[in-house]
Design a protein around this motif. Sequence first.
Motif, PDB file in Angstrom:
ATOM      1  N   VAL A   1       0.851  -1.335  -0.351  1.00  0.00           N
ATOM      2  CA  VAL A   1      -0.054   0.177   0.135  1.00  0.00           C
ATOM      3  C   VAL A   1       0.932   0.658   0.237  1.00  0.00           C
ATOM      4  O   VAL A   1       0.470   1.948  -0.987  1.00  0.00           O
ATOM      5  N   MET A   2       1.664   1.308   0.509  1.00  0.00           N
ATOM      6  CA  MET A   2       3.073   2.664   0.943  1.00  0.00           C
ATOM      7  C   MET A   2       4.096   2.500  -0.234  1.00  0.00           C
ATOM      8  O   MET A   2       5.074   3.205  -0.118  1.00  0.00           O
ATOM      9  N   SER A   3       3.651   1.546  -1.263  1.00  0.00           N
ATOM     10  CA  SER A   3       4.829   1.368  -2.167  1.00  0.00           C
ATOM     11  C   SER A   3       5.285   2.423  -2.635  1.00  0.00           C
ATOM     12  O   SER A   3       6.348   2.793  -3.295  1.00  0.00           O
ATOM     13  N   GLY A   4       3.976   3.474  -2.987  1.00  0.00           N
ATOM     14  CA  GLY A   4       4.740   4.771  -3.990  1.00  0.00           C
ATOM     15  C   GLY A   4       4.634   5.952  -3.265  1.00  0.00           C
ATOM     16  O   GLY A   4       5.140   6.797  -3.363  1.00  0.00           O
ATOM     17  N   ILE A   5       4.839   6.094  -1.589  1.00  0.00           N
ATOM     18  CA  ILE A   5       4.879   6.579  -0.660  1.00  0.00           C
ATOM     19  C   ILE A   5       6.597   7.831  -0.997  1.00  0.00           C
ATOM     20  O   ILE A   5       7.521   6.574  -0.834  1.00  0.00           O
TER      21      ILE A   5
END
Length: 290
Positions: free
Chosen positions: A79-83
């Motif tokens: 979920v946080m891979s693009g943050i």
Amino acid sequence: MNYQLFQVPANKKISLRKDYNSGLLPDNLDKAEAAIKLQVGIESLSKLQDVLYAQNTYSVLIIFQAMDAAGKDSTIKHVMSGINPQGCQVYNFKTPTSEDLDHDYLWRYSRFLPERGRIGIFNRSYYEEVLIARVRPEILANQQLPSVPKGELLWQQRFEEINQFEKYLTNNGIVVLKFFLNISKAEQKKRFLKRIDTPEKNWKFSLSDVEDRKLWDDYQSGYEQVFNHTSTNDAPWYIVPADRKWYTRLVVADIIDRRLQQLDLKYPSVSKEHQLLLQQARISLEAELE
């Protein structure tokens, strides 16, 4: 997506077994379509996080709680891979140290609250203080407490303290999102066996996982008490089906994305004087010799 399926209503008692299905799936959604939707959600989160960081007004605290093998680590990873890593902090709370035990039970968690503009993720959290400490009395005995209320009075007191703590956080611009990844006992057994049978996953398995599994019903009851006493309008709990990881990730990403969109995030505006300086800088840069 109907978020009411997952959000625990404030001031309403729920049954984890009767009201929430760990294997829930929409009829019209398959794994391939979910992967596409998740990527769209990740891209949206990335843009929202950039504005959150620039505005520097709000911060976001995301709490993950679950039984072992429910997929907390992989959910956070996907979920946080693009943050942007500069705007996100992840903390995994292990057994309290002697320094932790020399302070109040919220101390070690409050030290790692996210700064304004940042997203903080707690992989397990202060809710362990009303979960594992409740199921395993020896943990509470090690907390060096003075005389405290006995039995249910202690847990009621802690629920009230946690609610007040989270109210304080939200009053100060920290958005609190709490996720329980709801895995079935059968699916947990399947994942434990996979960890044992796959050499590169052996490190994930501990005999203590089996011991905790023996206390499954106690933990489920403890979680129900947590949800019934600490899901508030300011800091609601979301009970997310976790028997299929690909659906878990999509639900979590959508809920975070929806909440960030509600914050009225905007890039900071600059004064006319600053805009004039920008134009002067442009003229100077364009006049440079190549």
